[in-house]
Design a protein around this motif. Structure first.
Motif, mmCIF file in Angstrom:
data_model
loop_
_atom_site.group_PDB
_atom_site.id
_atom_site.type_symbol
_atom_site.label_atom_id
_atom_site.label_comp_id
_atom_site.label_asym_id
_atom_site.label_seq_id
_atom_site.Cartn_x
_atom_site.Cartn_y
_atom_site.Cartn_z
ATOM 1 N N ALA A 249 1.911 1.941 3.495
ATOM 2 C CA ALA A 249 0.895 2.103 4.538
ATOM 3 C C ALA A 249 0.515 0.780 5.188
ATOM 4 C CB ALA A 249 -0.349 2.770 3.945
ATOM 5 N N LEU A 250 1.099 -0.305 4.687
ATOM 6 C CA LEU A 250 0.740 -1.629 5.210
ATOM 7 C C LEU A 250 2.000 -2.390 5.635
ATOM 8 C CD1 LEU A 250 -1.973 -2.478 2.526
ATOM 9 C CD2 LEU A 250 -2.409 -2.121 4.970
ATOM 10 N N LYS B 185 0.941 7.003 6.945
ATOM 11 C CA LYS B 185 0.975 5.680 6.298
ATOM 12 C C LYS B 185 0.799 4.545 7.319
ATOM 13 C CE LYS B 185 3.450 6.877 2.061
ATOM 14 N NZ LYS B 185 2.773 6.454 0.866
ATOM 15 N N TYR C 168 -3.173 -0.712 10.152
ATOM 16 C CA TYR C 168 -4.174 -1.497 9.427
ATOM 17 C C TYR C 168 -4.507 -0.878 8.072
ATOM 18 C CZ TYR C 168 -8.002 -4.970 9.627
ATOM 19 O OH TYR C 168 -8.818 -6.053 9.426
ATOM 20 N N GLY C 169 -3.812 0.197 7.738
ATOM 21 C CA GLY C 169 -4.123 0.878 6.487
ATOM 22 C C GLY C 169 -5.222 1.920 6.638
ATOM 23 N N LEU C 170 -5.566 2.247 7.874
ATOM 24 C CA LEU C 170 -6.594 3.272 8.091
ATOM 25 C C LEU C 170 -5.937 4.648 8.142
ATOM 26 C CD1 LEU C 170 -8.705 1.467 10.843
ATOM 27 C CD2 LEU C 170 -9.138 1.565 8.376
ATOM 28 N N PRO C 171 -6.618 5.668 7.646
ATOM 29 C CA PRO C 171 -6.032 7.012 7.593
ATOM 30 C C PRO C 171 -5.721 7.569 8.987
ATOM 31 C CG PRO C 171 -7.931 6.872 6.124
ATOM 32 C CD PRO C 171 -7.928 5.625 6.959
ATOM 33 N N LEU C 172 -4.502 7.954 9.184
ATOM 34 C CA LEU C 172 -4.071 8.595 10.427
ATOM 35 C C LEU C 172 -2.743 9.273 10.154
ATOM 36 C CD1 LEU C 172 -4.771 8.925 13.482
ATOM 37 C CD2 LEU C 172 -3.261 6.986 13.944
ATOM 38 N N HIS D 149 -1.624 -7.010 5.375
ATOM 39 C CA HIS D 149 -3.067 -6.755 5.306
ATOM 40 C C HIS D 149 -3.795 -7.434 6.464
ATOM 41 C CE1 HIS D 149 -3.091 -5.262 1.067
ATOM 42 N NE2 HIS D 149 -2.025 -6.041 0.961
ATOM 43 N N ASN D 150 -4.719 -6.697 7.034
ATOM 44 C CA ASN D 150 -5.720 -7.262 7.944
ATOM 45 C C ASN D 150 -5.133 -8.157 9.038
ATOM 46 O OD1 ASN D 150 -7.566 -5.918 6.339
ATOM 47 N ND2 ASN D 150 -7.972 -7.686 5.034
ATOM 48 N N GLY E 212 0.812 -1.221 0.000
ATOM 49 C CA GLY E 212 0.000 0.000 0.000
ATOM 50 C C GLY E 212 0.839 1.262 0.000
#
Lengths: 429, 429, 429, 429
Positions: free
Chosen positions: A53-54, A270, A275-279, A58-59, A50
């Motif tokens: 960002a990951l 990133k 978890y790839g969530l925006p922050l 993933h997950n 990502g």
């Protein structure tokens, strides 16, 4: 979704600005760890993460569990910068797990949840603290796409997109920009010390310790150390943009740890949520935390879902096992790439990078893009970087297994072979 | 979390820039519909709606269910602008449910997932399309905090925070800025038509149809219509920033529907995801979608969790029931506020706004802030707006029940009473 | 020179930027008072006065005698800002004859000897004094062609010539810009007082009391007075650019005397040397004279030839005879123009201006230029002004005799007649 | 003037910005050739030449005679850019005497009559021709004090005086800026060729072949040649600012002749009029003369007195005698300075410059200023240069006699002796 998505939907409804769906022309639907699947059920190894960002893949199951629990219990989702239980928990854990053991002392600011927003906040604050307007950035630096962050970004295509002149910044040569021999900082200092140089003492110097978009250029530790010394000598704030190189990507939580420097402001985004969530976070030395309330803000600055996963992600850093794993696999990455470059002189390749942020720069125009396209066909997600996309870039998740790593590397080797010796491909096909 | 959070944690660890936790000094932990609870179990009615990001209330059950299902099934979380099943679904639904019935034709761009990022993308594109540099914005407009968006924002405190001059913009008077009689657009046109005016024909005019941060100023429909005419006459792009006023807040999905105009670019964020998750859209007339791939981007532009809830949120707009509900309750809001202003002449109050975006402007300095503080004590979350915080602002969720609405209004009435007649408070206390 | 100049020489050797030689296509060789002669011996009445640099006419005999004496005696010609006898003499005379009787107290700065250079110095100083960056100027203002002065100039053709954005300025409507009824200063003040207006409190307001290039627009005295009040209220410096309107052009030495205002900075050039020699002055209230030595400069700031003639020119102001003469003839100018406009409704004309700075604005596009061209053929030098050259502009020398004045006016009348009724011309010819 | 001027007059009436009257605290009244006299009758040798505006010395007898004749005959004094006999004569003579023999082909533009105005016109035109906005200038370059010219000036004190950010320029290192070994142009080219460098291809590169204000830095011919090649390769306009180094100062009419380059635009002022009268020229290659009429202008652009003397001055260049004289005396200047530096190691001096534009840079802070002050006391006018005034600067008139030259050099030697060995001074005093 039971029926398959028509790939044309994106061309019809989404703007021409879309890009990754052009390099990876399929519809993804599921992901786990270092694997992704598209709607056809085809499996991919993810060497892209990502765009950084990951880093935890993933997950991640723990993060996932915590997040689902939180949602099921009607935990606050969106709260701007109100006080919430989850924000408090994250702040405490970040202090204990990350800052304290590294002897770092920062106040935490939550700008809008993207990399460019943390950079904008850092630039504003540096200007406020010093009362100066200019900022020095480096050749091939990338810091974001909003006007403030774009002003310190080197790429001419992206700069031109601004549609207006980008001002109050001076670009200086990054480590090794001109040649290996030239000390680019000697040059920078001449500009600072000479009253006729046309370059004013800046509010800040902003840099990435390893440039991602710019072509996987890793600055030497002594160069970084010297930048910090220059900042101290001239009373300039040092901003490290660790949006891409941070959160373990180069082997340690912060990318600058081994250089032994302590930036005044650090930009994170990133992989900080895990978890790839925006922050996004802006870390500020307490003495420079002179913001007025609300002087910089953004609606989604309190993303509690991201706090939940970000707190869970910190458990990776409770001891040094994770760092050791990265270091070990990183050595494998390097030896693989060195072998590759040696085995394929047609690449005219040069290995670049640090930790899990590595790549090969090929002097042959267009070659790296072809290799990445070949890799995608074989089931490997990998992107290119650099002003002419001259670098193919390996960005596996830090949590990748040895087996997955080797599988990915094998696909790269095959892709290079197929690109460099295309005739065999035809024969085999 | 079983034990209570120490409120000091925020002062110790979070930057001085934090603001809402100062107006609402408690630690929130749970929310549902129009209600929030803090760690002490105190219940609040929410007339704030996450600054407009929670138009459907907190943790809508359908969205929640879909989101948890998605996570449990390891749906892709983060994908930049790759093709994903969820993005495709959202694009199709948005086209069918929103655009088609309104006879609108837009390509959809996903910038970084915040309001300021969509504004930055809109300004860049307008400059690219026209080859011009300047943009006209309006007094008391608010469009974001990154340098590009801040340049078209009116607030002097926020502008000063830039630390550098904000250029390539001209501020023109919004409807009713100077006085009720003066046609501010006659003034604007004189500047455009006179070759000696010092004001160049701009790339775009950007506006909010109802200004939120600027003090709940609603432009008349004929004024908006005339702005569109001016744009057509001079070949200027019209950008409507519907980040706060859009997604039903003023009574229709887009705030500009009743004005009968068709902007060239529309900026959406805040409530577009429905659940308070970060997401932003830039809608672009197809003829202006001349972006190069990647010419503007942002890491978190593909937030699939947000796509899941955003798709679910569109079901509210399948028929006209939701709009009718808003309209009906909105009339109640107005009559309540008109009564309030009439009953309390001490307020020196003026009712402002449209739909569920309303407030009272008090000519008495500091009074609105006191009323909002009183409301918080009583269990109502409500904020102030305007350059001097002179407006207290009612932003209930569009899904609020009549009962909750009345409860909130009652608390406002009590808060006004307590503020205007403080002696009685003492007596009652 | 005994043989005649080939007019093509200018097209061949001089840049395309040349302009007046296109409106007045001949080669001038001699001048005296209000008369000029070309190489063919044709005589012209001068209603142009070197664009305001020859208010005392050509080659005034006293100035000429003093200048020749000075040169013959090997007086210092060029001295930058060293001390010279002639500079001292001028400074003392200027103080005694001009400043003292008008109860004005200014320090005198000598920037480079052109109008644009004095404006640049004024803007720099105002920014230094206030620590602010922006400057408010007015629609159709003209202040010069270097980047700083051009930034406060309204004309779009001239602004576009900059090739870069002109920033740090805000254009406000000059008196009567929108309509006769609208008070443009009410509008300006709303922008200053509203914290959300997007317009910062500026370092200075710069204006011409009568706009020359902008179309002979005379601001009302009460408007000027109110501008000064606004400056005082908001602690803004008031700069009057008296380069064209000063030195008697509007009837008094400074154009602002009758308005009863005292600007903080005054810009003078054009007719200050009296003889058409390059010289510029920046007058500064002593409390604002905070320059560092050499912080602004220019090689030719000590033009002693100009000091010699400038000192001689001051004798015109020893008593009030000169002002009375201007006033008397100015009335004649006005009545003539009013009659003209009344007699020729085809002009769609409006009389504008003040003192010896008057003109007629014709609503018929191109008509004023035709009239000026007709006048040139008849032996009258007269130019046009305004964003569309819609004004023909009467700028006789202040020293003109009644006879010469009438002769000039007669030629204007004939030129109007010939332009408006061209058929008769053919008949007569 | 029969009675002596009170020196206090300047402090009382003239702005604090005055500077040379502080270094040379006396009142000058008369001058001839290389000599000046003050009101006390004290004689000075002039090694300053009006900061380069008096290359032919003071009050040259032929120019003087022509000028007085012109004035006595009521020749046109001021004419903007109308056609005049004197302008035509100058244009023809300049073409024949200067341009043709050097195989140069330029159109001549007359901007406002100062150095900064010609630079402003050159920058505007380069931006218009290329459609680009940025300009590359060099460290320690000096090009003028108006905002456009100041933007390409290096000196930080002067830049700060702008009061606003100076934009659209990039400063690159001048020859020998960093060290003798480093090829500063290799560095410059890296920035141009790398698409991630943050430096856009500029409209122009502007430079002085020998920097005057910047400290008498002479660029090597091969460096200049290479700059021209870079300009050709990247389609960048080359602007040579020959305001100070031109008109014979470095030994040839244009300073760039011996480097074998042909700039696209040349800026001339200072000594072009020959007599110290304000005049400036912008020379433009015909293919770039794309100005619209009046797109750049200035009231005093037609200074006929200056045309008269400028035409007379061209007679110096009819054959090569003048150049030979300069070359011969220049050798004497160099050998004198080399001896001086060798004899006085306390100077820590370095000889710099070319032709009659030479100086000594002393590494001892403040020393050069003391030497210049000593020289003044002895009757020699000499100034300092460089960002810290570290260079004392010899600028004799090109017409100086051997005797005057030796007298001046002797005074320099005595001044150095007195400064370096101050005790002897006391003894002698």
């Amino acid at each position: 979704m039971t029926h398959k998505t028509d790939m044309n939907i994106f061309a019809q409804l989404e703007s021409e600005v879309r890009s990754y769906c052009r390099s990876f022309p399929t519809v993804f639907t599921k992901a786990k760890g270092s694997k992704m699947w598209d709607e056809d059920g085809k499996e991919y190894i993810d060497f892209f993460s990502g765009a950084g960002a990951l880093n935890y893949g993933h997950n991640d199951p723990i993060m996932k569990e915590n997040l689902v629990d939180y949602i099921m219990n009607d935990g606050i989702t969106h709260s701007l910068d109100m006080g919430t239980t989850e924000k408090a928990t994250f702040l405490k854990e970040f202090k204990e797990t990350i800052l304290k053991p590294r002897d770092l002392n920062y106040k935490v600011m939550f700008p809008g949840p993207t990399g460019t927003n943390t950079v904008e906040s850092a630039l504003k604050l540096a200007r406020k603290v010093t009362g100066r307007t200019d900022v020095i950035s480096f050749t091939n630096g990338f810091h974001g796409m909003t006007i403030g962050a774009l002003s310190v970004t080197g790429n001419s295509f992206k700069r031109k997109g601004a549609g207006i002149p980008l001002t109050h910044t001076v670009t200086m040569p990054y480590d090794n920009f001109v040649s290996d021999e030239l000390d680019t900082l000697e040059y920078l200092e001449r500009f600072l010390e000479d009253g006729g140089s046309g370059v004013a003492i800046p509010a800040a110097i902003i840099l990435e310790t390893v440039q991602g978009e710019g072509g996987i250029n890793a600055a030497r530790y002594e160069w970084l150390k010297k930048v910090e010394e220059i900042c101290r000598r001239w009373d300039i704030l040092l901003i490290v943009d660790d949006v891409q190189a941070g959160i373990g990507r180069t082997g340690s939580f912060f990318s600058f740890e081994k250089a032994g420097i302590k930036p005044d402001i650090v930009c994170l985004s990133k992989s900080i949520s895990g978890y790839g969530l925006p922050l996004a976070l802006t870390l500020i030395k307490p003495e420079y935390d002179i913001w007025e309330p609300g002087e910089h803000n953004g609606t989604f600055r309190g993303n509690n879902h991201a706090f939940v996963t970000a707190t869970a992600a910190l458990t990776y850093w409770k001891d040094d096992q994770f760092e050791k794993k990265i270091t070990k696999q990183s050595e494998r990455l390097y030896s693989f790439l060195e072998d590759l470059v040696a085995s394929y002189p047609e690449l005219e390749g040069q290995v670049r990078g640090r930790g899990f942020m590595v790549g090969v720069c090929s002097a042959k125009e267009g070659l790296s893009e072809k290799i990445a396209a070949q890799a995608f066909e074989r089931g490997l997600i990998m992107e290119t970087a650099g002003p002419k996309d001259e670098v193919f870039k390996l960005f596996p998740a830090l949590t990748i297994s040895d087996e997955e790593l080797e599988k990915g590397l094998q696909m790269i080797k095959e892709s290079v072979e197929a690109t460099v010796n295309p005739k065999e491909l035809v024969t085999n096909g």
